[in-house]
Design an enzyme around this catalytic site. Sequence first.
Site, mmCIF file in Angstrom:
data_model
loop_
_atom_site.group_PDB
_atom_site.id
_atom_site.type_symbol
_atom_site.label_atom_id
_atom_site.label_comp_id
_atom_site.label_asym_id
_atom_site.label_seq_id
_atom_site.Cartn_x
_atom_site.Cartn_y
_atom_site.Cartn_z
ATOM 1 N N LYS A 1 26.739 -8.032 79.402
ATOM 2 C CA LYS A 1 26.565 -7.975 77.944
ATOM 3 C C LYS A 1 27.894 -8.258 77.253
ATOM 4 O O LYS A 1 28.837 -7.480 77.383
ATOM 5 C CB LYS A 1 26.076 -6.592 77.509
ATOM 6 C CG LYS A 1 25.649 -6.606 76.034
ATOM 7 C CD LYS A 1 25.508 -5.215 75.443
ATOM 8 C CE LYS A 1 26.751 -4.760 74.731
ATOM 9 N NZ LYS A 1 27.101 -5.536 73.537
ATOM 10 N N GLU B 1 38.742 -0.698 81.443
ATOM 11 C CA GLU B 1 39.948 -1.255 80.799
ATOM 12 C C GLU B 1 39.852 -0.896 79.330
ATOM 13 O O GLU B 1 39.009 -1.438 78.611
ATOM 14 C CB GLU B 1 39.978 -2.782 80.972
ATOM 15 C CG GLU B 1 40.059 -3.257 82.410
ATOM 16 C CD GLU B 1 41.371 -2.898 83.067
ATOM 17 O OE1 GLU B 1 42.363 -2.657 82.352
ATOM 18 O OE2 GLU B 1 41.408 -2.827 84.303
ATOM 19 N N CYS C 1 44.584 -6.021 73.263
ATOM 20 C CA CYS C 1 44.893 -4.673 73.769
ATOM 21 C C CYS C 1 46.353 -4.566 74.220
ATOM 22 O O CYS C 1 46.892 -3.470 74.300
ATOM 23 C CB CYS C 1 43.963 -4.331 74.920
ATOM 24 S SG CYS C 1 43.964 -5.590 76.201
ATOM 25 N N GLU D 1 45.141 3.685 67.847
ATOM 26 C CA GLU D 1 45.054 2.235 67.991
ATOM 27 C C GLU D 1 44.449 1.633 66.726
ATOM 28 O O GLU D 1 43.294 1.908 66.392
ATOM 29 C CB GLU D 1 44.178 1.899 69.208
ATOM 30 C CG GLU D 1 44.198 0.439 69.555
ATOM 31 C CD GLU D 1 43.255 0.075 70.702
ATOM 32 O OE1 GLU D 1 42.162 0.661 70.786
ATOM 33 O OE2 GLU D 1 43.619 -0.799 71.500
HETATM 34 P P1 NDP Z 1 33.907 -1.119 72.080
HETATM 35 O O1 NDP Z 1 34.253 -0.033 73.010
HETATM 36 O O2 NDP Z 1 33.319 -0.775 70.777
HETATM 37 O O3 NDP Z 1 32.883 -2.128 72.755
HETATM 38 C C1 NDP Z 1 33.116 -2.808 73.957
HETATM 39 C C2 NDP Z 1 31.792 -3.244 74.544
HETATM 40 O O4 NDP Z 1 31.033 -2.087 74.903
HETATM 41 C C3 NDP Z 1 30.913 -4.015 73.562
HETATM 42 O O5 NDP Z 1 30.168 -4.979 74.255
HETATM 43 C C4 NDP Z 1 30.029 -2.913 73.009
HETATM 44 O O6 NDP Z 1 28.850 -3.376 72.433
HETATM 45 C C5 NDP Z 1 29.784 -2.107 74.265
HETATM 46 N N1 NDP Z 1 29.343 -0.737 74.051
HETATM 47 C C6 NDP Z 1 29.492 0.057 72.957
HETATM 48 N N2 NDP Z 1 28.907 1.262 73.160
HETATM 49 C C7 NDP Z 1 28.392 1.246 74.411
HETATM 50 C C8 NDP Z 1 27.657 2.181 75.198
HETATM 51 N N3 NDP Z 1 27.317 3.380 74.729
HETATM 52 N N4 NDP Z 1 27.290 1.835 76.446
HETATM 53 C C9 NDP Z 1 27.608 0.628 76.941
HETATM 54 N N5 NDP Z 1 28.270 -0.326 76.234
HETATM 55 C C10 NDP Z 1 28.662 -0.019 74.985
HETATM 56 O O7 NDP Z 1 35.226 -1.993 71.914
HETATM 57 P P2 NDP Z 1 35.452 -3.218 70.942
HETATM 58 O O8 NDP Z 1 34.425 -4.273 71.221
HETATM 59 O O9 NDP Z 1 35.612 -2.705 69.567
HETATM 60 O O10 NDP Z 1 36.830 -3.797 71.507
HETATM 61 C C11 NDP Z 1 38.058 -3.338 71.097
HETATM 62 C C12 NDP Z 1 38.603 -2.337 72.108
HETATM 63 O O11 NDP Z 1 38.708 -2.929 73.384
HETATM 64 C C13 NDP Z 1 40.019 -1.904 71.761
HETATM 65 O O12 NDP Z 1 40.130 -0.505 71.922
HETATM 66 C C14 NDP Z 1 40.880 -2.614 72.779
HETATM 67 O O13 NDP Z 1 42.095 -1.986 73.060
HETATM 68 C C15 NDP Z 1 39.975 -2.625 73.959
HETATM 69 N N6 NDP Z 1 40.394 -3.664 74.889
HETATM 70 C C16 NDP Z 1 40.972 -3.298 76.086
HETATM 71 C C17 NDP Z 1 41.445 -4.260 76.960
HETATM 72 C C18 NDP Z 1 42.038 -3.898 78.285
HETATM 73 O O14 NDP Z 1 42.122 -4.771 79.131
HETATM 74 N N7 NDP Z 1 42.444 -2.677 78.510
HETATM 75 C C19 NDP Z 1 41.369 -5.693 76.605
HETATM 76 C C20 NDP Z 1 40.738 -5.951 75.343
HETATM 77 C C21 NDP Z 1 40.269 -4.971 74.515
HETATM 78 P P3 NDP Z 1 28.767 -3.864 70.871
HETATM 79 O O15 NDP Z 1 30.135 -4.008 70.347
HETATM 80 O O16 NDP Z 1 28.079 -5.136 70.994
HETATM 81 O O17 NDP Z 1 27.970 -2.858 70.133
#
Ligand code: NDP
Length: 480
Positions: A173, A248, A282, A383
């Site tokens: 997803k 991550e 990130c 963040e």
């Molecule tokens: P989110 O945690 O909101 O979402 C990440 C993914 O998880 C999306 O596809 C989201 O769906 C999905 N998701 C949300 N809730 C659930 C759940 N309950 N169960 C399963 N999947 C779920 O992060 P963001 O998309 O806002 O991304 C930004 C964040 O990602 C920042 O905190 C950033 O630091 C981190 N990040 C970390 C990296 C690393 O390598 N450590 C690299 C890049 C980003 P949807 O959004 O479609 O609702």
Amino acid sequence: MKIKNYINREFVNPISNSWLDNYNPAIGEVYGQIPNSSKEDVEKAYQAAAKAFPKWSNFTLEERSKILSKIADLILEKLDFLAEAESKDNGKSISLAKQVDIPRAASNFRFFANAITQFSSESHESVGLNAINFTLRQPIGVVGCISPWNLPLYLFTWKIAPAIAAGNCIVAKPSEVTPMTAHLLGKICNEVGLPKGVLNIVHGLGTTTGQAIVEHPKIKAISFTGGTKTGAHIARVAAPMFKKLSLELGGKNPNIIFADCDYEKMLATTVRSSFANQGQICLCGSRILVEESIYEKFKKDFIQKVADLKVGNPSDSSTDIGALVSKQHLEKVKSYIDIVEQEGGKILSGGLEVTLPNYENGYYFQPTVIEITDNKCRLNQEEIFGPVVTIMSFKTDKDALTLANDVKYGLSGTLWTNNLNRTMQIAKQLQTGIVWVNTWMLRDLRTPFGGAKESGVGREGGFEALRFFTEPKNICIKYE
Ligand code: NDP
């Protein structure tokens, strides 16, 4: 345009026929729709993946490798087209998408196409017992891959490529906010002849579609990149089912600048590490810590460089700062600007939303520099994930280290110095998964990638990723 789910090599409507709007952040308007997938769609994708697994896991390494290489080739062939799609969907500048996002997506497939042919396991002779042990690394089965919106195709493929290289089948997803290039990847997979069911992509909300993937009892491993709060929730859901997890998560990374560094190189890179992709990486160095003796000079020079950055429409090749990904995210960034004064900070540059002529409804924000004196303030502990950095000074190496480590996150840190002893002392004590010295975001895909503390659990990259996507089994053979 309607994006559909990609299941069993087919593009299908969600079972409920329920849809979500997809926005173009540069203009703030809906430009398409994506499935609002339910548990039933995830089940359908799981069934396709489970059916494909026995055959795919028995493809020879050469066969798998060849398919992955072909995907890499096709991504490069379609680079301009994919970059335009990514830029439109995410708001990132077209030049960044062309130079970083799409080439890296191709490299992810190329790298794991090669890595899988070199992946080996250990064997141990039990001397004196007439036994030989060897470690069999078998693919896990059906795995779940969930990725965020900031580097959509780049991070999606960083999971997909090692998972299928190792012989797994996937229910994936992408972020609901940036579904487009994952959708296009499905088309590429069909073009190169990836067998049906190996990769299945379900679109929808995290709280329903993502949750259904994590809750699925037969999806045995979850590779997740996203926010720390979501990661903690996923860990809670997955733990009772003893799923393998790679998380991550977020970062609040220190960029530590010493007076003995190569100043000009540091300055140019610091502008990039602060504001690349509108600060929505990130790994961005969102906390700039500067040695006292050069603090005032740095402040002046940095602000001047930041003022030169052009906020503009992402499709314009001269744009440095494109649009933020969504209205909701823009509001989150603005909410931190609202508390600057109350948190004891001072805005040195930026701090305002930008209204671009002809794109008045787009989500633009000035690159912003905030001076702070207290590391405990929310601006330095939380963040923000936007074009906002803080700067503060430090006196000694020990102070710098204390400030750098005094956050709950531990993803990466950057160090600018030409002193080898200082480099080793600080690099060893930084509580992060990655340390860059005199550079930033220089990536070698063989290295372990991931965070310490609340920035994650597990490592991606190189053989670490192949280890994650395989289950080691010890086989002990006794002989006479
Ligand atoms: P989110 O945690 O909101 O979402 C990440 C993914 O998880 C999306 O596809 C989201 O769906 C999905 N998701 C949300 N809730 C659930 C759940 N309950 N169960 C399963 N999947 C779920 O992060 P963001 O998309 O806002 O991304 C930004 C964040 O990602 C920042 O905190 C950033 O630091 C981190 N990040 C970390 C990296 C690393 O390598 N450590 C690299 C890049 C980003 P949807 O959004 O479609 O609702």
